[in-house]
Design a protein around this motif. Structure first.
Motif, PDB file in Angstrom:
ATOM      1  N   ALA A  92       0.818  -1.216   0.000  1.00  0.00           N
ATOM      2  CA  ALA A  92       0.000   0.000   0.000  1.00  0.00           C
ATOM      3  C   ALA A  92       0.849   1.263   0.000  1.00  0.00           C
ATOM      4  CB  ALA A  92      -0.930   0.009   1.213  1.00  0.00           C
ATOM      5  N   GLY A  93       2.154   1.122   0.213  1.00  0.00           N
ATOM      6  CA  GLY A  93       3.021   2.287   0.314  1.00  0.00           C
ATOM      7  C   GLY A  93       3.477   2.788  -1.046  1.00  0.00           C
ATOM      8  N   GLN A  94       3.542   4.092  -1.200  1.00  0.00           N
ATOM      9  CA  GLN A  94       4.081   4.689  -2.420  1.00  0.00           C
ATOM     10  C   GLN A  94       5.584   4.921  -2.303  1.00  0.00           C
ATOM     11  OE1 GLN A  94       1.572   8.135  -2.662  1.00  0.00           O
ATOM     12  NE2 GLN A  94      -0.077   7.027  -3.716  1.00  0.00           N
ATOM     13  N   GLY A  95       6.103   4.797  -1.105  1.00  0.00           N
ATOM     14  CA  GLY A  95       7.529   4.870  -0.815  1.00  0.00           C
ATOM     15  C   GLY A  95       7.722   4.299   0.572  1.00  0.00           C
ATOM     16  N   VAL A  96       8.885   3.717   0.831  1.00  0.00           N
ATOM     17  CA  VAL A  96       9.142   3.065   2.108  1.00  0.00           C
ATOM     18  C   VAL A  96      10.481   3.548   2.658  1.00  0.00           C
ATOM     19  CG1 VAL A  96       9.400   0.858   3.315  1.00  0.00           C
ATOM     20  CG2 VAL A  96       7.879   1.018   1.337  1.00  0.00           C
ATOM     21  N   MET A  97      10.518   3.781   3.959  1.00  0.00           N
ATOM     22  CA  MET A  97      11.747   4.187   4.627  1.00  0.00           C
ATOM     23  C   MET A  97      12.019   3.248   5.792  1.00  0.00           C
ATOM     24  SD  MET A  97      12.518   7.745   6.624  1.00  0.00           S
ATOM     25  CE  MET A  97      13.315   7.620   8.220  1.00  0.00           C
ATOM     26  N   VAL A  98      13.281   2.814   5.911  1.00  0.00           N
ATOM     27  CA  VAL A  98      13.757   2.048   7.055  1.00  0.00           C
ATOM     28  C   VAL A  98      15.025   2.739   7.572  1.00  0.00           C
ATOM     29  CG1 VAL A  98      12.770  -0.146   6.306  1.00  0.00           C
ATOM     30  CG2 VAL A  98      15.083   0.480   5.573  1.00  0.00           C
ATOM     31  N   HIS A  99      15.548   2.234   8.698  1.00  0.00           N
ATOM     32  CA  HIS A  99      16.676   2.917   9.317  1.00  0.00           C
ATOM     33  C   HIS A  99      18.026   2.256   9.086  1.00  0.00           C
ATOM     34  CE1 HIS A  99      14.290   5.902  11.376  1.00  0.00           C
ATOM     35  NE2 HIS A  99      13.555   4.983  11.968  1.00  0.00           N
ATOM     36  N   VAL A 156      28.175  -0.573  26.678  1.00  0.00           N
ATOM     37  CA  VAL A 156      26.845  -0.918  26.195  1.00  0.00           C
ATOM     38  C   VAL A 156      26.859  -2.349  25.675  1.00  0.00           C
ATOM     39  CG1 VAL A 156      24.939  -0.282  24.663  1.00  0.00           C
ATOM     40  CG2 VAL A 156      26.517   1.489  25.475  1.00  0.00           C
ATOM     41  N   LEU A 157      25.857  -3.128  26.068  1.00  0.00           N
ATOM     42  CA  LEU A 157      25.657  -4.467  25.530  1.00  0.00           C
ATOM     43  C   LEU A 157      24.371  -4.484  24.715  1.00  0.00           C
ATOM     44  CD1 LEU A 157      26.604  -6.757  28.573  1.00  0.00           C
ATOM     45  CD2 LEU A 157      27.954  -6.325  26.510  1.00  0.00           C
ATOM     46  N   THR A 158      24.452  -5.025  23.510  1.00  0.00           N
ATOM     47  CA  THR A 158      23.276  -5.147  22.659  1.00  0.00           C
ATOM     48  C   THR A 158      23.295  -6.521  22.008  1.00  0.00           C
ATOM     49  OG1 THR A 158      21.965  -4.022  20.950  1.00  0.00           O
ATOM     50  CG2 THR A 158      24.335  -4.164  20.568  1.00  0.00           C
ATOM     51  N   VAL A 159      22.225  -6.872  21.306  1.00  0.00           N
ATOM     52  CA  VAL A 159      22.144  -8.193  20.691  1.00  0.00           C
ATOM     53  C   VAL A 159      22.891  -8.201  19.366  1.00  0.00           C
ATOM     54  CG1 VAL A 159      19.974  -8.859  21.774  1.00  0.00           C
ATOM     55  CG2 VAL A 159      19.936  -7.580  19.637  1.00  0.00           C
ATOM     56  N   ASP A 160      23.299  -9.405  18.934  1.00  0.00           N
ATOM     57  CA  ASP A 160      24.028  -9.514  17.670  1.00  0.00           C
ATOM     58  C   ASP A 160      23.089  -9.759  16.495  1.00  0.00           C
ATOM     59  OD1 ASP A 160      23.251 -12.106  18.107  1.00  0.00           O
ATOM     60  OD2 ASP A 160      25.269 -12.965  18.087  1.00  0.00           O
ATOM     61  N   ILE A 161      21.784  -9.633  16.719  1.00  0.00           N
ATOM     62  CA  ILE A 161      20.794  -9.716  15.643  1.00  0.00           C
ATOM     63  C   ILE A 161      20.123  -8.353  15.530  1.00  0.00           C
ATOM     64  CG2 ILE A 161      18.591 -10.718  14.940  1.00  0.00           C
ATOM     65  CD1 ILE A 161      19.416 -13.291  16.222  1.00  0.00           C
ATOM     66  N   GLY A 162      20.248  -7.733  14.373  1.00  0.00           N
ATOM     67  CA  GLY A 162      19.624  -6.433  14.187  1.00  0.00           C
ATOM     68  C   GLY A 162      20.174  -5.379  15.113  1.00  0.00           C
ATOM     69  N   ALA A 163      21.481  -5.447  15.393  1.00  0.00           N
ATOM     70  CA  ALA A 163      22.067  -4.563  16.395  1.00  0.00           C
ATOM     71  C   ALA A 163      22.613  -3.284  15.772  1.00  0.00           C
ATOM     72  CB  ALA A 163      23.171  -5.306  17.154  1.00  0.00           C
ATOM     73  N   TYR A 164      21.884  -2.727  14.790  1.00  0.00           N
ATOM     74  CA  TYR A 164      22.263  -1.470  14.181  1.00  0.00           C
ATOM     75  C   TYR A 164      23.725  -1.535  13.718  1.00  0.00           C
ATOM     76  CZ  TYR A 164      22.019   3.667  13.644  1.00  0.00           C
ATOM     77  OH  TYR A 164      22.013   4.950  13.166  1.00  0.00           O
ATOM     78  N   PRO A 165      24.050  -2.408  12.743  1.00  0.00           N
ATOM     79  CA  PRO A 165      25.450  -2.640  12.384  1.00  0.00           C
ATOM     80  C   PRO A 165      26.169  -1.417  11.833  1.00  0.00           C
ATOM     81  CG  PRO A 165      23.961  -3.690  10.823  1.00  0.00           C
ATOM     82  CD  PRO A 165      23.116  -3.224  11.967  1.00  0.00           C
ATOM     83  N   GLU A 166      25.414  -0.447  11.282  1.00  0.00           N
ATOM     84  CA  GLU A 166      26.093   0.767  10.809  1.00  0.00           C
ATOM     85  C   GLU A 166      26.719   1.549  11.948  1.00  0.00           C
ATOM     86  OE1 GLU A 166      22.605   0.471   7.848  1.00  0.00           O
ATOM     87  OE2 GLU A 166      23.117  -0.266   9.819  1.00  0.00           O
TER      88      GLU A 166
END
Length: 435
Positions: A168-175, A338-348
């Protein structure tokens, strides 16, 4: 002749709702108002409160019924600020009826999907959706009328919801790159990218520098939450939802507490006991003596003070991923570990303060190791070293302010709109993060 600004209807949770999506969007509303005639659409029950909270912004707030009364409005564009959150369920019907550009904050829309079912907004449709996508539906998942009474796995939930949103989207944004990969996998076969008429923008979550607060205010906040000046402070920031891996954090803290004298664990957020009864768990594991504390809802400056004071922050989310959250870089800005998960952990996002832990059975041992490592570092730390880390982190993140990121958002909106206009040719692939 001055060209009139295009009208932009924005669907989103809005202040004073206690919602990170509201906090996110409000940083862009004033910038959007420079290029668009912004009308923010909210549920009627939130309208008066939002009007009072946003009086300083040059935008107009309207209810859903006011929005519908203006339709059709072919000269206007819509923008949906969508996340894995109950405050977003009301947008789903509007997204299907009035397609627009969509910001997807969390590609794992399990919770949103389940709420849609619970509220009976989509339950009768899911059997049809599965059939349309070519999935075989086991009989034990169906009621006599064909509606699903339980869903065949979370992966179907994620993919089906994302396909409906993106379709349904005419454009999509992710982070993040991670979110883009998951999105592309979930909507395989749907046209995605400017070269196919649906621009995809990858734009990082902004990071605001911590506000300059008076020493007295900082001391007041730390005293409010009983943070000792000499404590090794561990922090779980944000709403205490079921996906924050609270059980694992408590289990790890319980193992190391005796080895880390002077340690303090503060769960800095509002408890959502229906998702995980953390206070009940704490009371059962620590019937007496020093125990983890739950802060309750925090004002923004209070969370900033605690992030700036924490020696170790846990930014953990699973099975939804939260890779788009601004909490991870904000925690690093404080200069602690900081400890975060190794799945989807904002790799940038790269920082020497951030380390990852695995999910699943190795998680608690990895958290134990991470706590002990951070505790040893804290024992040797100094105020000068911490101030140096904070300065380095601020320099590393200086390009992540809303003002510097906004031109990418504006150009994506313009491109999403242009490609919907009759007679507009699809351009060749865009170079860069927007494609």
């Amino acid at each position: 002749m001055v060209r009139a600004r295009r009208r932009l209807y924005v669907f989103s949770p809005l202040p004073p709702q206690r919602n990170g999506l509201a906090d996110y969007l409000v940083e862009y509303l004033g910038l959007l108002a420079q290029d668009f005639e912004v009308l923010a659409v909210t549920q009627a029950r939130h309208l008066l409160d939002s009007q009072q909270a946003l009086t300083s912004l040059p935008i107009t707030l309207i209810s859903e019924s006011q929005f519908l009364a203006r339709q059709p409005d072919p000269a206007a564009q819509t923008l949906f600020n969508l996340g894995n959150n109950g405050d977003c369920v009301y947008m789903l019907d509007h997204l299907r009826a009035f397609p627009g550009a969509v910001i997807v904050h969390d590609v794992s829309l399990f919770y949103l999907h389940q709420l849609a079912l619970q509220r009976a907004w989509a339950n009768s449709l899911f059997g049809h959706w599965l059939a349309e996508e070519g999935h075989a539906i086991p009989g034990e998942f169906l009621h006599r009328d064909g509606a699903l009474h339980s869903t065949p796995g979370m992966l179907y939930q994620e993919c089906l919801m994302l396909r409906r949103v993106v379709g349904a989207g005419q454009g999509v944004m992710v982070h993040t790159r991670y979110a883009e990969r998951r999105l592309r996998g979930a909507v395989h076969g749907l046209p995605l990218g400017a070269e196919q008429g649906r621009p995809l923008l990858r734009m990082p979550h902004f990071v605001l520098p911590p506000p300059a607060l008076a020493v007295d205010r900082r001391a007041e906040v730390l005293a409010k939450f009983s943070v000792s000046p000499d404590a090794f402070l561990m922090l779980v920031p944000g709403f205490l939802t079921g996906n924050k891996m609270l059980y694992e954090v408590l289990a790890a803290f319980r193992q190391v507490q005796a080895q880390c004298p002077g340690s303090q664990l503060l769960l800095a957020g509002e408890e959502r006991a229906d998702e995980y009864p953390v206070s009940q768990r704490i009371a059962g594991w620590w019937p007496e003596g020093d125990r983890p504390e739950v802060s309750g809802y925090l004002e923004a400056d209070e969370l900033d003070v605690l992030l700036g004071r924490a020696d170790l922050s846990f930014v953990l989310r699973y099975p939804t991923y939260g890779e788009s959250s601004g909490i991870l870089p904000r925690a690093a800005l404080g200069g602690g570990q900081v400890l975060t998960v190794d799945i989807g952990a904002y790799p940038e996002f790269q920082s020497p303060q951030v380390r990852t832990v695995p999910v699943g059975s190795p998680c608690v041992p990895a958290l134990v190791e991470g706590i002990l490592r951070a505790y040893r570092m804290w024992q040797q730390d100094s105020p000068a070293a911490r101030a140096s880390r904070q300065a380095d982190e601020a320099l590393r993140q200086q390009a992540l302010t809303p003002a510097l990121l906004y031109p990418g958002l504006r150009d994506w909106l313009h491109e999403s709109w242009r490609l919907t206009q009759p007679g507009e040719a699809v351009r060749s692939p865009t170079v860069g993060v927007a494609s």
